[in-house]
Design an enzyme around this catalytic site. Structure first.
Site, PDB file in Angstrom:
ATOM      1  N   LYS A 176      -2.202   3.491   0.980  1.00  0.00           N
ATOM      2  CA  LYS A 176      -1.765   2.913  -0.343  1.00  0.00           C
ATOM      3  C   LYS A 176      -0.512   3.974  -0.735  1.00  0.00           C
ATOM      4  O   LYS A 176      -0.386   5.072  -0.222  1.00  0.00           O
ATOM      5  CB  LYS A 176      -2.596   3.302  -1.434  1.00  0.00           C
ATOM      6  CG  LYS A 176      -2.240   3.017  -2.899  1.00  0.00           C
ATOM      7  CD  LYS A 176      -3.333   3.283  -3.944  1.00  0.00           C
ATOM      8  CE  LYS A 176      -2.854   3.141  -5.408  1.00  0.00           C
ATOM      9  NZ  LYS A 176      -3.606   3.254  -6.389  1.00  0.00           N
ATOM     10  N   GLU A 198      -8.626  -0.971  -4.096  1.00  0.00           N
ATOM     11  CA  GLU A 198      -7.675   0.156  -4.896  1.00  0.00           C
ATOM     12  C   GLU A 198      -8.294   1.460  -5.818  1.00  0.00           C
ATOM     13  O   GLU A 198      -8.160   2.390  -5.762  1.00  0.00           O
ATOM     14  CB  GLU A 198      -6.456  -0.458  -5.527  1.00  0.00           C
ATOM     15  CG  GLU A 198      -5.284   0.342  -6.188  1.00  0.00           C
ATOM     16  CD  GLU A 198      -4.369  -0.151  -6.883  1.00  0.00           C
ATOM     17  OE1 GLU A 198      -3.405   0.591  -7.479  1.00  0.00           O
ATOM     18  OE2 GLU A 198      -4.279  -1.517  -6.967  1.00  0.00           O
ATOM     19  N   GLU A 214      -4.119   7.592 -19.069  1.00  0.00           N
ATOM     20  CA  GLU A 214      -4.757   8.352 -18.203  1.00  0.00           C
ATOM     21  C   GLU A 214      -5.146   9.761 -18.255  1.00  0.00           C
ATOM     22  O   GLU A 214      -4.035  10.301 -18.283  1.00  0.00           O
ATOM     23  CB  GLU A 214      -4.194   7.977 -16.786  1.00  0.00           C
ATOM     24  CG  GLU A 214      -4.692   8.559 -15.524  1.00  0.00           C
ATOM     25  CD  GLU A 214      -4.338   7.989 -14.085  1.00  0.00           C
ATOM     26  OE1 GLU A 214      -4.520   8.651 -13.284  1.00  0.00           O
ATOM     27  OE2 GLU A 214      -3.086   7.389 -14.208  1.00  0.00           O
ATOM     28  N   GLU A 228       3.716  -6.463 -12.737  1.00  0.00           N
ATOM     29  CA  GLU A 228       2.751  -5.552 -13.352  1.00  0.00           C
ATOM     30  C   GLU A 228       3.710  -4.415 -13.870  1.00  0.00           C
ATOM     31  O   GLU A 228       3.478  -3.928 -15.230  1.00  0.00           O
ATOM     32  CB  GLU A 228       1.730  -5.028 -12.164  1.00  0.00           C
ATOM     33  CG  GLU A 228       0.845  -3.806 -12.706  1.00  0.00           C
ATOM     34  CD  GLU A 228      -0.084  -3.414 -11.731  1.00  0.00           C
ATOM     35  OE1 GLU A 228      -0.347  -1.950 -11.578  1.00  0.00           O
ATOM     36  OE2 GLU A 228      -0.416  -4.148 -10.729  1.00  0.00           O
TER      37      GLU A 228
END
Length: 504
Positions: free
Chosen positions: A262, A356, A312, A491
């Protein structure tokens, strides 16, 4: 048009586990520290007259002043306040350096300004040297009294990489002890003023200045803000969409060749305004639209402000408990309840997004294990739903020993695969190769730490750098096997909406 403005403004709904580590700030104290590790802590009930309290400090401060010799120390004076919005306090001040922190989950807003002490560094050991600076200051505290004190707070921010380019205007790592701070929690409001003390300090003058500062905090409740017309904004991507798509294809080729699992690729967009942007008003808009996110800001000596609204948490440490957010896998919000439910179910069932997300969960858990901790991980992710976008979310908790500092946890966890990729070293190479701009503070730890090693650090995503009439906005997307370049680009546009809407 680069970004549309029609998106849901409803208050964010955050699906999180039932944990609440908030602490009380409604206390009254005075702490004094010196390089000889001598200190004093005074407390009084919130109902005490402030002027009388400050006057009563003078004899004890003079006694401590005589003990300092030729060395210097510093004192922290805190008092409960009538309810005041910390953003109003910032608007009333004129300090060059200002900081703002809002934690929706903890129900806390903090404003701070000025610099009593500050340390900057860079390089691979930056988290260690910042921790050593905090500990050096923290060891100077000796508490006298029956009730626990509100530990002094330091405000810290770091860049994504351990070094920044010479023309970037924020350091790679910095920690600040502010001259003043106002904290608003669910329990009440408190103001704190920090002062430097040595043999030459004029205490009468200093105590008068402290009283005036507290009075200024109080007057901030009545601050009137002149309304301004919405600015006219134009947008210019720092790099073309075709370059981003090419970067995604490059990463996907490496994933197919098993050189990479990733990589998170970001885009930067410059917004030009018809009038100077007002960071405090942007923060108000972000806080109102994203009440459950971390809303943060820090200014530099060039009057530039780095700010954002991040969902986050990199790590929060309170006592013997630490919590980190695994946040990866995204989908848009629906225009109707039915559409929203369908999109949420598709996200939860998505093989690509679960892969993911699981990668981030596994990495955070493994890094906590490397610190000899036992991570507590939910069986399955829940949804964190924000106005324009929703994410897969898994909180990861652990019991921590008193010897483990917040910055030890930060050093172990940054960067997570949610903002870098996996393996990290390989992902960072692709980030440097594919992104044509300096990430700086974007996607890096930002927050606070106190003298006991407790604190909270958010990941500075959904962020931007404001400078007069210009704002550089940042957002990114995780590229894994099965990613589609056009969907990843969309996104990023959804993530940028939070800042675009706050600017207008």
């Amino acid at each position: 048009m680069f970004l549309g403005r029609n998106f849901c403004k409803a208050s964010a709904v955050v699906c999180r586990s039932n944990y609440d580590l908030r602490h009380t700030a409604n206390r009254l104290c005075l702490t004094l520290s010196s390089v000889t590790r001598e200190a004093i802590l005074l407390r009084s009930a919130p109902s005490i007259d402030l002027a009388s309290l400050i006057e009563s400090m003078a004899p004890r401060l003079r006694a401590m002043q005589q003990q300092l010799g030729c060395e210097s120390g510093w004192a922290s004076i805190a008092s409960s306040l009538p309810d005041v919005d910390p953003l109003d306090v910032l608007a009333a001040g004129n300090d060059n350096l200002q900081m703002y922190w809002h934690s929706g989950l903890m129900g806390e807003s903090v404003a701070a300004g000025g610099t009593l002490d500050r340390y900057e560094t860079e390089g691979e050991n930056r988290f260690v040297t910042i921790k050593q600076f905090v500990q050096k200051q923290s060891r100077r505290f000796v508490e006298l009294g029956r009730s626990p004190s509100l530990a002094p707070r330091f405000f810290a921010q770091f860049s994504f990489f351990n070094r920044v380019s010479p023309d970037y205007t924020f350091p790679a790592a910095s920690i600040t002890l502010p001259r003043w701070m106002v904290i608003r929690t669910r329990e009440g409001c408190q103001g704190t003023i920090n002062i430097r003390l040595d043999r030459t300090t004029n205490l009468d003058k200093t105590l008068t200045q402290i009283l005036r500062r507290f009075q200024q905090f109080d007057r901030s409740r009545f601050l009137l803000r002149a309304p301004l017309s919405d600015p006219s904004l134009t947008y210019e991507p720092v790099s073309h969409a075709s370059s981003f798509r090419a970067g995604v294809d490059r990463v996907l080729t490496s994933i197919a060749a098993r050189r990479l699992d990733k990589a998170v690729l970001a885009r930067a967009v410059d917004a030009m305004s018809s009038r100077p942007l007002r960071p405090l008003e942007v923060l108000r808009q972000l806080r109102q639209a994203h009440p459950d996110c971390y809303v943060f800001a820090v200014t530099n000596d060039r009057h530039q402000t780095f700010l954002g609204a991040s969902p986050e948490c990199l790590v929060r440490r309170q006592g013997n408990r630490a919590i980190s957010d695994a946040l990866a896998g995204s989908a848009p919000r629906g225009k109707t309840f039915a559409d929203d439910d369908i999109l949420a179910r598709q996200l939860l069932d998505s093989v690509k997004d679960r892969r993911e997300h699981d990668m981030v969960v596994a990495t955070i858990a493994r890094r906590l294990c490397s610190l000899k901790l036992v991570p507590e991980v939910a069986v399955a992710p829940s949804l964190m739903q924000l106005p324009a976008i929703q994410h897969l979310h898994t909180p990861i908790a652990a019991c921590v020993p008193t010897s483990l500092h917040l910055l030890d946890l930060v050093a172990a966890l940054h960067p997570t695969p949610a903002v870098a990729g996996s393996p990290v070293s390989a992902a960072e190479e692709y980030i440097r190769a594919c992104e044509s701009f300096e990430r700086g503070l974007y996607a890096a730890p930002i927050g606070w730490v106190d003298s006991n090693g407790n604190g909270e650090m958010a990941v500075a995503i959904r962020s931007g750098l404001l400078s007069d009439c210009r704002a550089r906005l940042y957002a990114g997307a995780g590229i894994v096997r099965g990613s589609d370049p056009d969907k990843e680009l969309h996104e990023i546009h959804l993530k940028l909406q939070a800042l675009v809407e706050a600017l207008t």
